[in-house]
Design a protein around this motif. Structure first.
Motif, PDB file in Angstrom:
ATOM      1  N   ASP A  57       0.815  -1.211   0.000  1.00 42.72           N
ATOM      2  CA  ASP A  57       0.000   0.000   0.000  1.00 42.72           C
ATOM      3  C   ASP A  57       0.852   1.266   0.000  1.00 42.72           C
ATOM      4  OD1 ASP A  57      -2.292  -1.527  -0.021  1.00 42.72           O
ATOM      5  OD2 ASP A  57      -2.629  -1.376   2.153  1.00 42.72           O
ATOM      6  N   ASN A  58       2.046   1.203   0.596  1.00 45.73           N
ATOM      7  CA  ASN A  58       2.862   2.419   0.698  1.00 45.73           C
ATOM      8  C   ASN A  58       3.840   2.592  -0.460  1.00 45.73           C
ATOM      9  OD1 ASN A  58       4.596   0.338   1.470  1.00 45.73           O
ATOM     10  ND2 ASN A  58       5.701   1.599   2.966  1.00 45.73           N
ATOM     11  N   VAL A  59       3.714   1.768  -1.492  1.00 47.05           N
ATOM     12  CA  VAL A  59       4.524   1.934  -2.702  1.00 47.05           C
ATOM     13  C   VAL A  59       3.618   2.451  -3.808  1.00 47.05           C
ATOM     14  CG1 VAL A  59       5.938   0.787  -4.443  1.00 47.05           C
ATOM     15  CG2 VAL A  59       6.172   0.144  -2.035  1.00 47.05           C
ATOM     16  N   SER A  60       3.886   3.652  -4.271  1.00 46.95           N
ATOM     17  CA  SER A  60       3.035   4.306  -5.260  1.00 46.95           C
ATOM     18  C   SER A  60       3.161   3.639  -6.621  1.00 46.95           C
ATOM     19  CB  SER A  60       3.418   5.785  -5.385  1.00 46.95           C
ATOM     20  OG  SER A  60       4.726   5.903  -5.932  1.00 46.95           O
ATOM     21  N   LEU A  61       2.197   3.920  -7.487  1.00 48.63           N
ATOM     22  CA  LEU A  61       2.293   3.435  -8.867  1.00 48.63           C
ATOM     23  C   LEU A  61       3.475   4.069  -9.586  1.00 48.63           C
ATOM     24  CD1 LEU A  61      -1.461   3.325 -10.003  1.00 48.63           C
ATOM     25  CD2 LEU A  61       0.034   1.396  -9.419  1.00 48.63           C
ATOM     26  N   GLU A  62       3.845   5.278  -9.203  1.00 47.69           N
ATOM     27  CA  GLU A  62       5.029   5.916  -9.783  1.00 47.69           C
ATOM     28  C   GLU A  62       6.276   5.089  -9.462  1.00 47.69           C
ATOM     29  OE1 GLU A  62       6.924  10.368  -9.786  1.00 47.69           O
ATOM     30  OE2 GLU A  62       6.484   9.479  -7.838  1.00 47.69           O
ATOM     31  N   LEU A  63       6.475   4.763  -8.187  1.00 48.45           N
ATOM     32  CA  LEU A  63       7.594   3.899  -7.819  1.00 48.45           C
ATOM     33  C   LEU A  63       7.449   2.528  -8.462  1.00 48.45           C
ATOM     34  CD1 LEU A  63       8.362   4.569  -4.036  1.00 48.45           C
ATOM     35  CD2 LEU A  63       9.895   4.902  -5.973  1.00 48.45           C
ATOM     36  N   GLY A  64       6.219   2.048  -8.542  1.00 46.80           N
ATOM     37  CA  GLY A  64       5.979   0.731  -9.139  1.00 46.80           C
ATOM     38  C   GLY A  64       6.475   0.634 -10.569  1.00 46.80           C
ATOM     39  N   ALA A  65       6.372   1.737 -11.318  1.00 47.44           N
ATOM     40  CA  ALA A  65       6.866   1.735 -12.703  1.00 47.44           C
ATOM     41  C   ALA A  65       8.385   1.725 -12.762  1.00 47.44           C
ATOM     42  CB  ALA A  65       6.327   2.954 -13.447  1.00 47.44           C
TER      43      ALA A  65
ATOM     44  N   LEU B 182      21.797   1.525  -9.279  1.00 44.85           N
ATOM     45  CA  LEU B 182      22.906   0.811  -8.651  1.00 44.85           C
ATOM     46  C   LEU B 182      23.261   1.424  -7.308  1.00 44.85           C
ATOM     47  CD1 LEU B 182      25.120   0.128 -11.774  1.00 44.85           C
ATOM     48  CD2 LEU B 182      24.518  -1.606 -10.071  1.00 44.85           C
ATOM     49  N   TRP B 183      23.283   2.741  -7.247  1.00 43.92           N
ATOM     50  CA  TRP B 183      23.587   3.406  -5.975  1.00 43.92           C
ATOM     51  C   TRP B 183      22.533   3.050  -4.926  1.00 43.92           C
ATOM     52  CZ3 TRP B 183      21.177   7.309  -3.026  1.00 43.92           C
ATOM     53  CH2 TRP B 183      21.955   7.803  -1.969  1.00 43.92           C
ATOM     54  N   PHE B 184      21.258   3.112  -5.299  1.00 44.24           N
ATOM     55  CA  PHE B 184      20.200   2.721  -4.365  1.00 44.24           C
ATOM     56  C   PHE B 184      20.368   1.265  -3.924  1.00 44.24           C
ATOM     57  CE2 PHE B 184      17.329   6.178  -6.172  1.00 44.24           C
ATOM     58  CZ  PHE B 184      17.251   6.888  -4.990  1.00 44.24           C
ATOM     59  N   ALA B 185      20.653   0.377  -4.883  1.00 47.67           N
ATOM     60  CA  ALA B 185      20.772  -1.045  -4.569  1.00 47.67           C
ATOM     61  C   ALA B 185      21.947  -1.319  -3.636  1.00 47.67           C
ATOM     62  CB  ALA B 185      20.919  -1.854  -5.859  1.00 47.67           C
TER      63      ALA B 185
ATOM     64  N   LEU C   6      12.584  -2.928  -0.603  1.00 45.13           N
ATOM     65  CA  LEU C   6      13.348  -1.723  -0.285  1.00 45.13           C
ATOM     66  C   LEU C   6      12.509  -0.464  -0.502  1.00 45.13           C
ATOM     67  CD1 LEU C   6      16.856  -2.604  -1.788  1.00 45.13           C
ATOM     68  CD2 LEU C   6      16.298  -2.311   0.633  1.00 45.13           C
ATOM     69  N   MET C   7      11.684  -0.459  -1.550  1.00 48.24           N
ATOM     70  CA  MET C   7      10.791   0.679  -1.774  1.00 48.24           C
ATOM     71  C   MET C   7       9.807   0.827  -0.616  1.00 48.24           C
ATOM     72  SD  MET C   7       9.947   0.529  -5.866  1.00 48.24           S
ATOM     73  CE  MET C   7      11.142   1.105  -7.075  1.00 48.24           C
ATOM     74  N   ALA C   8       9.263  -0.283  -0.149  1.00 49.60           N
ATOM     75  CA  ALA C   8       8.331  -0.244   0.977  1.00 49.60           C
ATOM     76  C   ALA C   8       9.009   0.268   2.239  1.00 49.60           C
ATOM     77  CB  ALA C   8       7.736  -1.629   1.212  1.00 49.60           C
ATOM     78  N   ASP C   9      10.335   0.088   2.299  1.00 50.52           N
ATOM     79  CA  ASP C   9      11.113   0.553   3.448  1.00 50.52           C
ATOM     80  C   ASP C   9      11.594   1.991   3.269  1.00 50.52           C
ATOM     81  OD1 ASP C   9      12.241  -0.025   6.005  1.00 50.52           O
ATOM     82  OD2 ASP C   9      14.209  -0.276   5.092  1.00 50.52           O
ATOM     83  N   GLY C  10      11.162   2.640   2.180  1.00 46.18           N
ATOM     84  CA  GLY C  10      11.494   4.043   1.959  1.00 46.18           C
ATOM     85  C   GLY C  10      12.885   4.297   1.445  1.00 46.18           C
ATOM     86  N   ARG C  11      13.493   3.301   0.785  1.00 43.15           N
ATOM     87  CA  ARG C  11      14.895   3.424   0.389  1.00 43.15           C
ATOM     88  C   ARG C  11      15.083   4.030  -1.001  1.00 43.15           C
ATOM     89  NH1 ARG C  11      17.873   0.284   4.007  1.00 43.15           N
ATOM     90  NH2 ARG C  11      19.659   1.380   3.151  1.00 43.15           N
TER      91      ARG C  11
END
Length: 351
Positions: free
Chosen positions: A143-151, A186-189, A306-311
């Motif tokens: 629920d806390n991962v937007s469709l924008e991030l989802g793309a 890569l930096w995020f990962a 990681l997206m759900a964790d705000g990373r």
């Protein structure tokens, strides 16, 4: 419905096409956002390259077709026999078609399937108001991962897969060459894997500024002797892993001069021109070059977690445009270097 239909070089038409309907084992998705990929740019300016000009063995489709393989959306209809999914579910799509019987598929490495296909390159894709995909491609969005991030899950999974192949761990020193979307990914990962000592090498002031705003340490190769810096920084050991997301000879040569003994350079770039790179350092260090292609479902799930964790943060490097503006504000702007990452919004307020 509106769809971005690719007919060949410099010909992408925003056309009115029939809405697809789900067949057994598939779902219909109202697309939230669809990212324009570097591969899409190659197709638009120099293709068809990957887009088939005769029926693809796994999809049966060929030019012309609707582009778009980086997308998220909401399920609006369910095909016969589908279980575990419902209308209203929000999803990211892992767009790989695989044969399931070649040697890589049998080994679980379907990202290098010998007949690999991609939804949106070998079939009608997500740069449209609706698309239909098999359930094997679906990944549920929290629920806390937007469709924008989802793309962005798809390109970020390309980067996460490469980061995993680097075999790094907290305390290691890593380097990323190129601060485009995959370099940023890569930096995020790497940060998500617990690395604090990560340097991004990028000659463009605009791209350096964008990734610095996210918190990255950068090096300007036009102003810094990068191999000398890394040698001093690591006490002569070299980097534990280097990642090439630039795809040009100077970046590869510098990366190979920075990598430590028996450590890898992970290649996750598209090389438009042959590389002329001295391999002496590779031999003397027993270091290696490792290719990286795509992702598997495990990479998708790791990125979503990681997206759900705000990373992940889209600030400063992601732009959104309506589908009617996809050529000028999308392809042309990206090709001119005016934007870094563009997400096409085919449904506007209805999504």
């Amino acid at each position: 419905m509106k769809a971005a239909v690719y007919h060949g070089p410099n010909k992408l038409e925003i056309a009115d096409v029939d809405e697809p309907q789900p067949s057994p084992g598939t779902v219909k998705i109202q697309v939230g956002f669809n990212g324009i990929c570097g591969t899409d740019l190659h197709e638009y300016y120099a293709g068809p390259i990957f887009v088939p000009t005769e029926p693809h063995p796994l999809t049966g489709q060929q030019l012309p077709l609707t582009l778009g393989h980086e997308f998220s959306g909401t399920i609006t209809a369910i095909g016969d026999g589908v279980t575990g999914w419902a209308e209203g579910d929000r999803v990211a799509v892992e767009p790989i078609y695989k044969c399931g019987h070649c040697s890589p598929c049998r080994a679980g490495n379907y990202n290098v399937c010998q007949q690999i296909g991609f939804h949106g390159l070998m079939s009608d894709g997500g740069m449209a108001e609706y698309t239909v995909v098999p359930t094997s491609m679906l990944h549920r969005l929290p629920d806390n991962v937007s469709l924008e991030l989802g793309a962005l899950v798809e390109p970020m999974s390309v980067a996460y897969h490469a980061a995993t192949l680097g075999d790094v761990e907290p305390g290691d020193t890593a380097m990323v060459f190129g601060a485009g979307p995959i370099g940023i990914g890569l930096w995020f990962a790497l940060r998500g894997k617990g690395l604090d000592d990560v340097f991004v090498v990028e000659p463009s002031p605009t791209r350096r500024a964008a990734i610095e705003a996210l918190g990255a340490q950068t090096l300007d190769p036009t102003a810094t002797d990068v191999p000398a810096f890394i040698a001093e920084h690591t006490g002569g050991d070299g980097a534990d892993a280097v990642f090439d997301a630039a795809g040009v000879t100077p970046a590869v040569a510098t990366a190979l001069a920075c990598v430590g003994s028996r450590r890898p350079m992970i290649s996750v770039a598209i090389y438009e021109k042959p590389l002329e790179t001295p391999l002496l350092n590779l031999v003397m260090n027993e270091s290696r070059i490792q290719g990286s292609l795509c992702y598997t479902g495990a990479d998708f799930e790791a990125v979503i977690a990681l997206m759900a964790d705000g990373r992940y943060d889209t600030t400063g490097w992601v732009a959104r445009i309506p589908i009617d503006d996809v050529v000028d504000a999308g392809f042309e702007a990206l090709h001119a270097g005016k934007k870094m990452k563009v997400l096409v919004d085919p449904n506007g307020a209805r999504a």
